[in-house]
Scaffold this active site. Structure first.
Site, PDB file in Angstrom:
ATOM      1  N   HIS A   1      -0.051  -4.511   3.540  1.00 52.59           N
ATOM      2  CA  HIS A   1       1.110  -4.501   4.436  1.00 52.59           C
ATOM      3  C   HIS A   1       1.879  -5.802   4.221  1.00 52.59           C
ATOM      4  O   HIS A   1       1.505  -6.854   4.740  1.00 52.59           O
ATOM      5  CB  HIS A   1       0.665  -4.388   5.894  1.00 52.59           C
TER       6      HIS A   1
ATOM      7  N   THR B   1      -5.571 -18.707  -3.763  1.00 53.13           N
ATOM      8  CA  THR B   1      -5.911 -19.811  -2.872  1.00 53.13           C
ATOM      9  C   THR B   1      -4.719 -20.746  -2.728  1.00 53.13           C
ATOM     10  O   THR B   1      -4.103 -21.143  -3.726  1.00 53.13           O
ATOM     11  CB  THR B   1      -7.115 -20.602  -3.422  1.00 53.13           C
TER      12      THR B   1
ATOM     13  N   CYS C   1       0.847  -1.190   0.000  1.00 57.02           N
ATOM     14  CA  CYS C   1       0.000   0.000   0.000  1.00 57.02           C
ATOM     15  C   CYS C   1       0.884   1.242   0.000  1.00 57.02           C
ATOM     16  O   CYS C   1       1.660   1.456   0.939  1.00 57.02           O
ATOM     17  CB  CYS C   1      -0.905  -0.007   1.233  1.00 57.02           C
TER      18      CYS C   1
END
Length: 226
Positions: free
Chosen positions: A108, A156, A50
């Site tokens: 993060h 996944t 981010c």
């Protein structure tokens, strides 16, 4: 907050040292698809990290924007290994009306992992990654069929090998067309953010150790061994 659904891949057009710190300023081009509602100070997830938009133009040169990368970001992620011309995965911060098709992603980055194998499986590709020696405790949050964020993409988990500190995912054809991961080779690294839910449920490494210690102690007491 993000969903891990990549919206666009965009190339790095310039990397310049920051005049006020030991960080760098990255400029990304061909970014118009994600700049239509952009404002200075907005958050964009770049390869899973981010970062904050410090300047942008939604039209000039196909649309461009700039972000500043601090030493912490460069140390924690693989962004410092990138060069001008490399493409990155991008996702804008989720809005209140966004369909929640991925999972809760903070942007993060926890650590990086190296690609140890890349094997075709029909029209899909199976990737296996290995955590570095100092990050093997993150395996506690990596479970088969759970979520993981790799270079910003919600994927996944299909394999977990705790002895080798490895985990795997599979990319279907649609995902292969979207992600920069498809073009990465064995030995290259990806940014890893483990599942946020697992972090809150299990807590820190010390807390996990405490839980295990209490379970072992209870079992020993139940058997009259202590």
């Amino acid at each position: 907050m993000f969903t891990g659904l990549i919206e666009h891949t965009t190339p790095i057009s310039s990397i310049t040292p920051s005049s006020s710190s030991s960080g760098f300023t990255f400029t990304f081009s061909d970014a118009a698809p994600i700049l239509g509602d952009c404002a200075i100070g907005d958050s964009i997830c770049i390869n899973g990290a981010c970062v904050t938009v410090t300047a942008f133009d939604a039209v000039e040169n196909g649309g461009w924007f700039k972000v500043g990368l601090a030493p912490e970001t460069l140390n924690r992620t693989n962004l410092g290994q990138l060069n001008v011309g490399d493409k990155v995965n991008c996702e804008r911060a989720m809005s209140a009306h966004t369909r929640f098709g991925g999972h809760m992603v903070q942007g993060h980055v926890d650590t990086t992992a190296n690609i140890v194998s890349k094997v075709p499986d029909g029209n899909s590709i199976r990737f296996t990654f290995e955590l570095p020696s100092g990050s093997t405790h993150y395996l506690a949050y990596i479970v088969e069929k759970g979520f993981i964020t790799l270079d910003g993409a919600s994927l996944t988990i299909t394999l977990v090998d705790e002895e080798k500190a490895q985990f795997g995912v599979m990319l279907i054809p649609h995902t292969q067309e979207i992600l920069t991961l498809t073009k990465k080779a064995v030995g290259e690294s990806v940014n890893v953010e483990v599942d946020l839910v697992g972090k809150y449920v299990l807590g820190s490494e010390k807390r996990i150790e405490g839980i295990v210690d209490r379970i072992v102690e209870k079992k020993l007491k139940d058997k009259g061994l202590i």
